[in-house]
Design a protein around this motif. Structure first.
Motif, PDB file in Angstrom:
ATOM      1  N   LEU A   1       6.063   3.808   2.886  1.00 44.48           N
ATOM      2  CA  LEU A   1       6.975   2.779   2.394  1.00 44.48           C
ATOM      3  C   LEU A   1       7.986   3.446   1.459  1.00 44.48           C
ATOM      4  CD1 LEU A   1       4.317   0.072   1.511  1.00 44.48           C
ATOM      5  CD2 LEU A   1       5.733   0.181   3.553  1.00 44.48           C
ATOM      6  N   LEU A   2       9.211   3.040   1.591  1.00 45.14           N
ATOM      7  CA  LEU A   2      10.252   3.581   0.747  1.00 45.14           C
ATOM      8  C   LEU A   2       9.969   3.207  -0.705  1.00 45.14           C
ATOM      9  CD1 LEU A   2      12.746   5.204   1.083  1.00 45.14           C
ATOM     10  CD2 LEU A   2      14.076   3.088   1.361  1.00 45.14           C
ATOM     11  N   PHE A   3       9.610   1.938  -0.864  1.00 50.72           N
ATOM     12  CA  PHE A   3       9.209   1.455  -2.191  1.00 50.72           C
ATOM     13  C   PHE A   3       7.743   1.061  -2.115  1.00 50.72           C
ATOM     14  CE2 PHE A   3      13.694   0.373  -1.639  1.00 50.72           C
ATOM     15  CZ  PHE A   3      14.225   1.152  -2.670  1.00 50.72           C
ATOM     16  N   PRO A   4       6.861   1.837  -2.728  1.00 43.99           N
ATOM     17  CA  PRO A   4       5.438   1.477  -2.657  1.00 43.99           C
ATOM     18  C   PRO A   4       5.220   0.056  -3.176  1.00 43.99           C
ATOM     19  CG  PRO A   4       5.732   3.609  -3.712  1.00 43.99           C
ATOM     20  CD  PRO A   4       7.098   3.039  -3.523  1.00 43.99           C
ATOM     21  N   LYS A   5       4.255  -0.639  -2.566  1.00 35.92           N
ATOM     22  CA  LYS A   5       3.992  -2.013  -3.001  1.00 35.92           C
ATOM     23  C   LYS A   5       2.882  -2.013  -4.043  1.00 35.92           C
ATOM     24  CE  LYS A   5       5.226  -4.280   1.262  1.00 35.92           C
ATOM     25  NZ  LYS A   5       4.981  -5.212   2.306  1.00 35.92           N
ATOM     26  N   GLN A   6       3.116  -2.749  -5.137  1.00 37.18           N
ATOM     27  CA  GLN A   6       2.072  -2.889  -6.158  1.00 37.18           C
ATOM     28  C   GLN A   6       1.245  -4.118  -5.831  1.00 37.18           C
ATOM     29  OE1 GLN A   6       3.085  -3.118 -10.289  1.00 37.18           O
ATOM     30  NE2 GLN A   6       4.380  -1.330 -10.137  1.00 37.18           N
ATOM     31  N   VAL A   7      -0.062  -3.953  -5.799  1.00 36.82           N
ATOM     32  CA  VAL A   7      -0.914  -5.095  -5.475  1.00 36.82           C
ATOM     33  C   VAL A   7      -1.996  -5.227  -6.537  1.00 36.82           C
ATOM     34  CG1 VAL A   7      -2.428  -6.104  -3.757  1.00 36.82           C
ATOM     35  CG2 VAL A   7      -0.545  -4.659  -3.026  1.00 36.82           C
ATOM     36  N   THR A   8      -2.035  -6.386  -7.172  1.00 33.26           N
ATOM     37  CA  THR A   8      -3.066  -6.618  -8.181  1.00 33.26           C
ATOM     38  C   THR A   8      -4.192  -7.438  -7.564  1.00 33.26           C
ATOM     39  OG1 THR A   8      -1.381  -6.561  -9.871  1.00 33.26           O
ATOM     40  CG2 THR A   8      -3.486  -7.522 -10.498  1.00 33.26           C
ATOM     41  N   LEU A   9      -5.399  -6.961  -7.772  1.00 31.28           N
ATOM     42  CA  LEU A   9      -6.565  -7.636  -7.192  1.00 31.28           C
ATOM     43  C   LEU A   9      -7.519  -8.052  -8.302  1.00 31.28           C
ATOM     44  CD1 LEU A   9      -7.205  -4.997  -4.416  1.00 31.28           C
ATOM     45  CD2 LEU A   9      -6.333  -7.287  -4.022  1.00 31.28           C
ATOM     46  N   SER A  10      -8.583  -8.735  -7.920  1.00 28.76           N
ATOM     47  CA  SER A  10      -9.599  -9.047  -8.929  1.00 28.76           C
ATOM     48  C   SER A  10     -10.357  -7.741  -9.217  1.00 28.76           C
ATOM     49  CB  SER A  10     -10.548 -10.122  -8.433  1.00 28.76           C
ATOM     50  OG  SER A  10     -11.413  -9.579  -7.474  1.00 28.76           O
ATOM     51  N   HIS A  11     -11.086  -7.718 -10.322  1.00 22.33           N
ATOM     52  CA  HIS A  11     -11.756  -6.477 -10.749  1.00 22.33           C
ATOM     53  C   HIS A  11     -12.669  -5.922  -9.670  1.00 22.33           C
ATOM     54  CE1 HIS A  11     -10.339  -7.707 -14.657  1.00 22.33           C
ATOM     55  NE2 HIS A  11     -10.837  -8.893 -14.365  1.00 22.33           N
ATOM     56  N   LYS A  12     -13.406  -6.838  -9.073  1.00 21.74           N
ATOM     57  CA  LYS A  12     -14.398  -6.417  -8.095  1.00 21.74           C
ATOM     58  C   LYS A  12     -13.714  -5.849  -6.854  1.00 21.74           C
ATOM     59  CE  LYS A  12     -17.226  -9.316  -5.915  1.00 21.74           C
ATOM     60  NZ  LYS A  12     -18.275 -10.289  -5.676  1.00 21.74           N
TER      61      LYS A  12
END
Ligand code: ADP
Ligand code: MG
Length: 568
Positions: free
Chosen positions: A432-443
């Motif tokens: 990806l040209l711009f990496p995607k930031q993905v926030t998940l739950s801790h687990k």
């Protein structure tokens, strides 16, 4: 000679411990609930080796005086119940006086406690239920340290899973308690690392955001429902934000996390006729009711409940959620009645008849245009210009090869992608040209991080970005338009569930990813795409079944057709 003996207290406690304390996460849950009952506003949980080495819960609650501290780990010792009447009017999380004696009987425990307003305090060491040491120790609030769980019950210890799995259960317990007590701050430390840090939140929405991230919460609709009986604050799937598994389904009754068939059934009943097959809604239900209408004394770990009037509750939950879902859908669906007539509708049409093609001036793109959504064409008569025919939004009829083939295009595409992912990298996988930031739950975040190598093999390159966030650097091209967070959350659920005996982990993941990447049911394929799908399907090892075992295509030969029409 008499056969019956009364069991000694130590053994009785161990038996009771078997019901209440199943694994380190149960210890964490009981200790946290005690801290909540003690009016704490800050709770810290420290864990070593998935809780097998140590679980320590420290709070800033009321604390105990000397007399209470010496009593608290005795069986049936509680400050929360005085009479039978109280049992049906519970306002505290605990009431059975079972947790501390149970934990104490199967571990090495240390309690340090002191009243808030007093400078003195006490430190108590208990081993297998026996007091080993008592000393004065200045303290405010309480800390309970539990080491070497099940050290004296090896049979139970054998059932514990890996440190990682036990930690996931602990994260789950902390998450559930934190969700229903948004006004308390929670800190979970594993080793010396900060795994979860939740400051006091001013609303349930804020607490869910702290745990799951803002994107996740934006995919939820909030419902506030009042009634003379139960009240509910709910966060449910917004739009089509469904999942392939039942993760992210939470029920709290009077702020107590529970599992309950009646309430879950009510949610699914609200989605009747709407929920796509195999999909599950997300839901966080916070239901409050008169404590006299609910019995928590059903399960030793208080996970289950009994309702005085289950029909009223079912109707209330199903009714309010259905109302909200309908209202939202009414706002988002375009009314078909306003669509102008399709040009040439009602005329007999023959396959491949160019006269029947929509003219360039037509307000609609021709059938077979990629990306065209079925809902836009619903209700319009079909004018075949290609040698295949869509039946509804998933099935395709194709004439040829001496008969009729019925194809489920979603299932067929899933088979093709599944084998591509399984064989290794999707050839069209790209950075990806711009990496995607993905926030998940801790687990979810932790389990994905533990399996980045496997994801890499599937063409998903994920890097740790800290604070429950991953940086996605590459993706298979087929996933480009999908919601990466939903996919990762789904993969995490599959990883946490573990593998089925007949499938490898790689196969399970490939099936999950294929399902996300495959054409969605309502997309209409163009002629070339359709041809490619048929050719690709033919090249797979098992062209007749999707990865979930459903058929991809059914063939009727001319002979079959003749027999069906009794011409033979
Ligand atoms: P229950 O919570 O059902 O009363 P427990 O065995 O969990 O039973 O705890 C026994 C008692 O010990 C509680 O009723 C409470 O009075 C006291 N206690 C336990 N943990 C704490 C704590 N963190 N702070 C203050 N008191 C506590
Ligand atoms: Mg308790």
């Amino acid at each position: 000679m008499a056969q019956i003996t009364i069991l000694p207290a130590g053994l009785r406690n161990k038996i009771a411990a078997g019901e209440v304390i199943e694994r380190p996460a149960s210890v964490a849950k009981e200790l946290i609930e005690n801290s909540i009952d003690a009016g704490s506003t800050d709770i810290t949980i420290e864990v070593v080796r998935g809780g097998k080495g140590l679980i320590k819960v420290t709070d800033n609650g009321t604390g105990m005086d000397r007399e209470d501290a010496l009593l608290c780990f005795q069986p049936h010792a509680t400050s929360k119940l005085r009479s039978e009447e109280d049992l049906f009017h519970l306002l505290t999380m605990g009431f059975r006086g079972e947790a501390l004696p149970s934990i104490a009987s199967v571990s090495r425990m240390k309690i340090v406690t002191g009243l808030k307003e007093s400078p003195s305090g006490l430190s108590l060491a208990v081993e297998g239920g026996e007091v080993k040491e008592i000393r004065d120790f200045p303290a405010r609030g309480t800390s309970v340290e539990v080491r070497d769980l099940f050290f004296n019950t090896p049979a139970r210890k054998k059932f514990l899973k890996s440190d990682g799995t036990e930690l996931f259960h602990i994260i789950d317990s902390v998450t559930r308690e934190a969700l229903s007590h948004e006004d308390i701050s929670f800190m979970l430390l594993t080793g010396n690392q900060e795994t979860m840090s939740l400051s006091r939140a001013s609303s349930l929405r804020e607490r869910i955001t702290q745990i799951h991230g803002l994107d996740f919460v934006e995919g939820l609709t909030e419902i506030l429902a009042e009634s003379p009986g139960p009240r509910m604050t709910a966060f449910i799937t917004k739009g089509e934000n469904y999942r392939n598994s039942k993760t992210h389904q939470y029920i709290f009754i009077n702020r107590r996390p529970v599992k309950d068939q009646i309430v879950s059934h009510a949610v699914y009943a609200a989605y009747e006729g709407i929920l796509p097959q195999g999909k599950h809604p997300l839901f966080f239900l916070f239901i409050d009711m008169d404590p006299r209408d609910v019995d928590f004394n059903v399960h030793p770990a208080k996970r289950e409940v009994r309702f005085a009037n289950r029909d009223v509750l079912h109707r209330f939950v199903a009714g309010r959620i259905r109302e909200a879902v309908r209202k939202e859908r009414a706002g988002s669906l375009a009314p078909f009645a306003e669509l102008p007539d399709y040009p040439g509708s009602g005329l007999p049409a023959g396959p491949g008849d160019p006269a029947m093609c929509p003219q360039p001036s037509s307000p609609y793109p021709p059938f077979g245009d990629p990306g065209r959504r079925m809902s836009e064409t619903a209700g319009l008569p079909y004018h075949p210009v290609l040698p295949f025919l869509y039946l509804g939004d998933t099935f395709i009829a194709v004439a040829g090869k001496g008969g009729l083939t019925l194809l489920d295009h979603h299932a067929a595409h899933e088979r093709v992608l599944y084998e591509t992912f399984l064989r290794g990298m999707d050839p069209s996988c790209h950075h990806l040209l711009f990496p995607k930031q993905v926030t998940l739950s801790h687990k979810e975040y932790r389990i994905i991080l533990e399996n980045t190598d496997l994801l890499d093999e599937m063409g998903i390159e994920a890097d740790d970005f800290g604070h429950n966030t991953l940086l996605i650097r590459s993706l298979p091209a087929a996933l480009e338009k999908s919601d990466v967070r939903v996919i990762l959350s789904d993969i995490a659920a599959a990883l946490l569930e573990g593998v089925k005996p007949d499938k490898s982990l790689k196969e399970t993941l490939a099936a999950k990813i294929a399902c996300h990447a495959s054409v969605r049911g309502e997309e209409i394929l163009g002629r070339e795409e359709f041809q490619k799908l048929l050719t690709d399907l033919e090249k797979t090892e098992n062209p007749d079944q999707c990865p979930h075992g459903r058929p991809t295509r059914l063939f009727f030969s001319m002979d079959d057709l003749k027999k069906m029409f009794k011409r033979k």
